[in-house]
Scaffold this motif. Structure first.
Motif, mmCIF file in Angstrom:
data_model
loop_
_atom_site.group_PDB
_atom_site.id
_atom_site.type_symbol
_atom_site.label_atom_id
_atom_site.label_comp_id
_atom_site.label_asym_id
_atom_site.label_seq_id
_atom_site.Cartn_x
_atom_site.Cartn_y
_atom_site.Cartn_z
ATOM 1 N N TYR A 178 44.342 47.348 55.666
ATOM 2 C CA TYR A 178 43.014 47.787 56.085
ATOM 3 C C TYR A 178 41.846 46.982 55.517
ATOM 4 C CZ TYR A 178 46.072 51.730 57.019
ATOM 5 O OH TYR A 178 47.121 52.508 57.449
ATOM 6 N N THR A 179 42.093 46.043 54.621
ATOM 7 C CA THR A 179 40.970 45.349 53.994
ATOM 8 C C THR A 179 41.275 43.874 53.761
ATOM 9 O OG1 THR A 179 39.361 45.455 52.176
ATOM 10 C CG2 THR A 179 41.658 45.879 51.600
ATOM 11 N N GLN A 180 40.231 43.042 53.870
ATOM 12 C CA GLN A 180 40.371 41.612 53.604
ATOM 13 C C GLN A 180 40.149 41.286 52.127
ATOM 14 O OE1 GLN A 180 37.951 39.232 56.446
ATOM 15 N NE2 GLN A 180 37.627 41.155 57.523
ATOM 16 N N TRP A 181 39.296 42.084 51.468
ATOM 17 C CA TRP A 181 38.923 41.861 50.076
ATOM 18 C C TRP A 181 39.134 43.141 49.275
ATOM 19 C CZ3 TRP A 181 35.810 37.701 47.804
ATOM 20 C CH2 TRP A 181 35.484 36.671 48.689
ATOM 21 N N ILE A 182 39.326 42.985 47.962
ATOM 22 C CA ILE A 182 39.214 44.117 47.042
ATOM 23 C C ILE A 182 38.237 43.737 45.939
ATOM 24 C CG2 ILE A 182 41.469 45.148 47.513
ATOM 25 C CD1 ILE A 182 41.063 43.468 44.190
ATOM 26 N N ARG A 183 37.636 44.762 45.380
ATOM 27 C CA ARG A 183 36.781 44.572 44.209
ATOM 28 C C ARG A 183 37.416 45.282 43.027
ATOM 29 N NH1 ARG A 183 31.137 47.563 42.666
ATOM 30 N NH2 ARG A 183 30.957 46.605 40.596
ATOM 31 N N SER A 184 37.599 44.557 41.921
ATOM 32 C CA SER A 184 38.069 45.171 40.674
ATOM 33 C C SER A 184 36.901 45.246 39.706
ATOM 34 C CB SER A 184 39.229 44.379 40.075
ATOM 35 O OG SER A 184 38.820 43.065 39.725
ATOM 36 N N PHE A 185 37.022 46.101 38.680
ATOM 37 C CA PHE A 185 35.876 46.440 37.846
ATOM 38 C C PHE A 185 36.033 46.033 36.388
ATOM 39 C CE2 PHE A 185 35.839 49.098 41.525
ATOM 40 C CZ PHE A 185 34.501 49.266 41.858
ATOM 41 N N SER A 186 37.212 45.562 36.002
ATOM 42 C CA SER A 186 37.463 45.238 34.599
ATOM 43 C C SER A 186 38.516 44.151 34.510
ATOM 44 C CB SER A 186 37.940 46.490 33.848
ATOM 45 O OG SER A 186 38.414 46.170 32.554
ATOM 46 N N CYS A 187 38.524 43.443 33.367
ATOM 47 C CA CYS A 187 39.517 42.391 33.132
ATOM 48 C C CYS A 187 40.337 42.665 31.878
ATOM 49 C CB CYS A 187 38.820 41.036 33.006
ATOM 50 S SG CYS A 187 38.057 40.463 34.539
ATOM 51 N N THR A 188 40.442 43.938 31.480
ATOM 52 C CA THR A 188 41.229 44.312 30.304
ATOM 53 C C THR A 188 42.052 45.558 30.623
ATOM 54 O OG1 THR A 188 39.471 45.733 29.410
ATOM 55 C CG2 THR A 188 39.456 43.408 28.728
ATOM 56 N N ASP A 189 42.924 45.929 29.681
ATOM 57 C CA ASP A 189 43.719 47.166 29.746
ATOM 58 C C ASP A 189 44.579 47.255 31.013
ATOM 59 O OD1 ASP A 189 42.587 48.032 27.326
ATOM 60 O OD2 ASP A 189 40.871 48.899 28.374
ATOM 61 N N GLY A 190 45.081 46.121 31.465
ATOM 62 C CA GLY A 190 45.938 46.079 32.641
ATOM 63 C C GLY A 190 45.203 45.752 33.920
ATOM 64 N N ASN A 191 43.865 45.896 33.928
ATOM 65 C CA ASN A 191 43.090 45.584 35.124
ATOM 66 C C ASN A 191 43.150 44.099 35.487
ATOM 67 O OD1 ASN A 191 41.364 48.110 36.006
ATOM 68 N ND2 ASN A 191 41.318 48.086 33.763
ATOM 69 N N GLU A 192 43.462 43.270 34.486
ATOM 70 C CA GLU A 192 43.546 41.833 34.755
ATOM 71 C C GLU A 192 44.668 41.491 35.731
ATOM 72 O OE1 GLU A 192 45.797 42.651 30.877
ATOM 73 O OE2 GLU A 192 43.961 43.340 31.868
ATOM 74 N N ALA A 193 45.614 42.430 35.915
ATOM 75 C CA ALA A 193 46.704 42.194 36.872
ATOM 76 C C ALA A 193 46.262 42.448 38.316
ATOM 77 C CB ALA A 193 47.900 43.075 36.532
ATOM 78 N N ILE A 194 45.157 43.153 38.513
ATOM 79 C CA ILE A 194 44.727 43.509 39.878
ATOM 80 C C ILE A 194 44.488 42.275 40.746
ATOM 81 C CG2 ILE A 194 42.919 44.624 41.256
ATOM 82 C CD1 ILE A 194 42.650 46.687 38.990
ATOM 83 N N PRO A 195 43.673 41.296 40.302
ATOM 84 C CA PRO A 195 43.477 40.120 41.172
ATOM 85 C C PRO A 195 44.728 39.288 41.363
ATOM 86 C CG PRO A 195 42.338 39.846 39.072
ATOM 87 C CD PRO A 195 42.783 41.267 39.127
ATOM 88 N N ARG A 196 45.581 39.229 40.367
ATOM 89 C CA ARG A 196 46.841 38.485 40.524
ATOM 90 C C ARG A 196 47.703 39.120 41.613
ATOM 91 N NH1 ARG A 196 47.223 38.798 34.500
ATOM 92 N NH2 ARG A 196 46.319 36.887 33.647
ATOM 93 N N ILE A 197 47.819 40.432 41.575
ATOM 94 C CA ILE A 197 48.651 41.136 42.554
ATOM 95 C C ILE A 197 47.990 41.094 43.937
ATOM 96 C CG2 ILE A 197 49.548 43.415 43.187
ATOM 97 C CD1 ILE A 197 49.955 43.903 40.155
ATOM 98 N N ALA A 198 46.666 41.185 43.969
ATOM 99 C CA ALA A 198 45.961 41.086 45.254
ATOM 100 C C ALA A 198 46.283 39.769 45.945
ATOM 101 C CB ALA A 198 44.453 41.218 45.033
ATOM 102 N N LYS A 199 46.322 38.683 45.173
ATOM 103 C CA LYS A 199 46.634 37.375 45.757
ATOM 104 C C LYS A 199 48.057 37.349 46.313
ATOM 105 C CE LYS A 199 42.773 35.174 45.199
ATOM 106 N NZ LYS A 199 42.006 34.700 46.367
ATOM 107 N N GLU A 200 48.977 38.046 45.680
ATOM 108 C CA GLU A 200 50.347 38.140 46.209
ATOM 109 C C GLU A 200 50.340 38.782 47.595
ATOM 110 O OE1 GLU A 200 52.937 40.249 43.600
ATOM 111 O OE2 GLU A 200 52.368 39.074 41.822
ATOM 112 N N PHE A 201 49.412 39.722 47.813
ATOM 113 C CA PHE A 201 49.312 40.438 49.083
ATOM 114 C C PHE A 201 48.404 39.726 50.088
ATOM 115 C CE2 PHE A 201 51.102 43.752 46.491
ATOM 116 C CZ PHE A 201 51.800 44.574 47.369
#
Length: 309
Positions: free
Chosen positions: A69-92
Motif C-alpha cells: 500500500y505504500t511507496q515510502w515509510i517514515r521512521s522516527f528513531s535510529c536507536t533501540d532497534g529502530n535502526e533496522a527499520i530502513p534496512r528491512i524497508a529496503k529489502e521490501f
C-alpha cells in the motif's frame, strides 16, 4: 440542496451522506489499494513504548503488511532497534525517510545522529530527518538543532536533509528553514480543532503556508491523519466515519495535485495515550493487533456505534 450544504460538500471533498456502510468500506479499500506516497511506520507492539528494544521480527511482520500500500515509510528513531527499520524497508523495495529522534538527553541525541549518519552512509536513507518537533517541544535551542543539522549535512552531503515540525515553525524560524534541503511539515487540522467538513481546505492552507516559508524548496507533508476513536477537540470529532473521510480526501488530493504525504499512521499504538490523551491510541489504519480497522464487519459496527450512541 442549499448553497451552504453545497459549500460544505465541496470543502469536505467527498460526500458520505448517501453511502451505505458497505459503500464506505468499498471507497476506503479502493483508495487504499490504489497506494499511498508514504506512511508513518509504527513498530511498537501492545505493552511496548519508546526506549524499549524492538525486534527485527516485529518490524519485518509489520513491513510485510503495509508493503502493498505504500511507496515510502517514515521512521522516527535510529536507536533501540529502530535502526533496522530502513534496512528491512529496503529489502521490501520501500523508500525511506529516516528520522533521528532528538530530545533533551545529550547522550541519546549523540547516538541518534551517529545512527542516522551510519545508515545514510550504508545506503539505507533516501531522506534524512534531523529531529521531530524539537522546537515545538522546546527540547533544544535553535542553535543546538542547527548544529546537528549541519553535522548530518557535512557527513552525508549527497542525502537530502530536513527537519520535521509543525507547518508554521518554518515561517517563524528562517535559519532552520534555510538549513533544510527539504522542508518537512506536519499538518494536523484535528489538533487545531477543525471540523471534518473543513479539514481538507484547512490542510491545504497549512501546506501552502509551509510552501511560502520554504522559498522554492520542496515541501513534504510528513504527518497528517485523523483518529478513529477518543475524546474530541473543539470541532474535531474522532470517529470511524471521519477517519475514513479524512483518509480518502487526503489521498485523493495527494494524487490530484502531486503532493507528497506521509499518512499518520500505520498501526495503533496504545503508549501514545500518555502524551495525547485517549485519541493517541487510535491514529492507525491498522489496529494494535495488526488488523485493518476499516474492514467490513468492524466498520459496520463502529459506524453504528458512532451514529446511534
Amino acid at each position: 440542496m442549499s448553497g451552504r450544504a453545497g459549500k460544505l460538500m465541496a470543502l469536505s471533498g467527498v460526500n458520505l451522506d448517501n453511502k451505505t456502510n458497505k459503500g464506505l468500506h468499498n471507497l476506503f479499500k479502493r483508495i487504499l489499494n490504489g497506494g499511498m506516497h508514504g506512511l508513518g511506520f509504527c513498530p511498537y507492539e501492545e505493552g511496548q513504548e519508546p526506549g524499549e528494544l524492538i525486534t527485527e521480527a516485529q518490524i519485518r511482520r509489520r513491513m510485510k503488511i503495509i508493503k502493498p500500500y505504500t511507496q515510502w515509510i517514515r521512521s522516527f528513531s535510529c536507536t533501540d532497534g529502530n535502526e533496522a527499520i530502513p534496512r528491512i524497508a529496503k529489502e521490501f523495495g520501500i523508500k525511506t525517510l529516516v528520522g533521528a529522534w532528538l530530545g533533551d538527553d545529550p547522550e541519546i541525541n549523540k547516538r541518534e545522529i551517529e545512527g542516522l549518519i551510519k545508515l545514510a552512509k550504508e545506503g539505507y536513507v533516501d531522506i534524512a530527518a534531523v529531529g521531530n518537533e524539537v522546537m515545538y517541544r522546546k527540547d533544544l535551542t535553535e542553535e543546538e538543532l542547527l548544529a546537528f543539522m549541519y553535522q548530518v549535512k557535512e557527513a552525508v552531503p549527497h542525502i537530502p536533509m530536513g527537519y520535521v515540525d509543525a507547518y508554521y515553525e518554518f515561517a517563524h524560524r528562517p535559519k532552520i528553514t534555510e538549513a533544510c534541503d527539504i522542508v518537512l511539515a506536519n499538518c494536523y487540522p484535528y489538533w487545531e480543532g477543525c471540523s471534518i467538513d473543513y479539514s481538507l481546505v484547512y490542510m491545504k492552507d497549512m501546506y501552502h503556508q509551509a510552501v511560502k516559508a520554504a522559498h522554492g524548496k520542496k515541501v513534504i507533508i510528513t504527518e497528517t491523519g485523523w483518529p478513529s476513536e477518543g475524546k474530541g477537540l473543539q470541532g474535531a470529532i474522532p470517529s470511524y466515519e471521519n477517519a475514513i473521510k479524512y483518509f480518502v480526501n487526503t489521498q485523493q488530493w495527494s494524487k490530484e495535485d502531486a503532493i507528497e504525504i506521509f499518512y499518520f499512521s500505520s498501526f495503533d499504538e496504545s503508549w501514545k495515550v500518555g502524551s495525547e490523551g485517549d485519541v493517541g491510541a487510535f491514529w492507525g489504519l491498522w489496529d494494535k493487533d495488526e488488523n485493518l480497522k476499516f474492514a467490513d464487519k468492524p466498520l459496520v459496527k463502529k459506524i453504528k456505534q458512532t451514529l446511534f450512541k
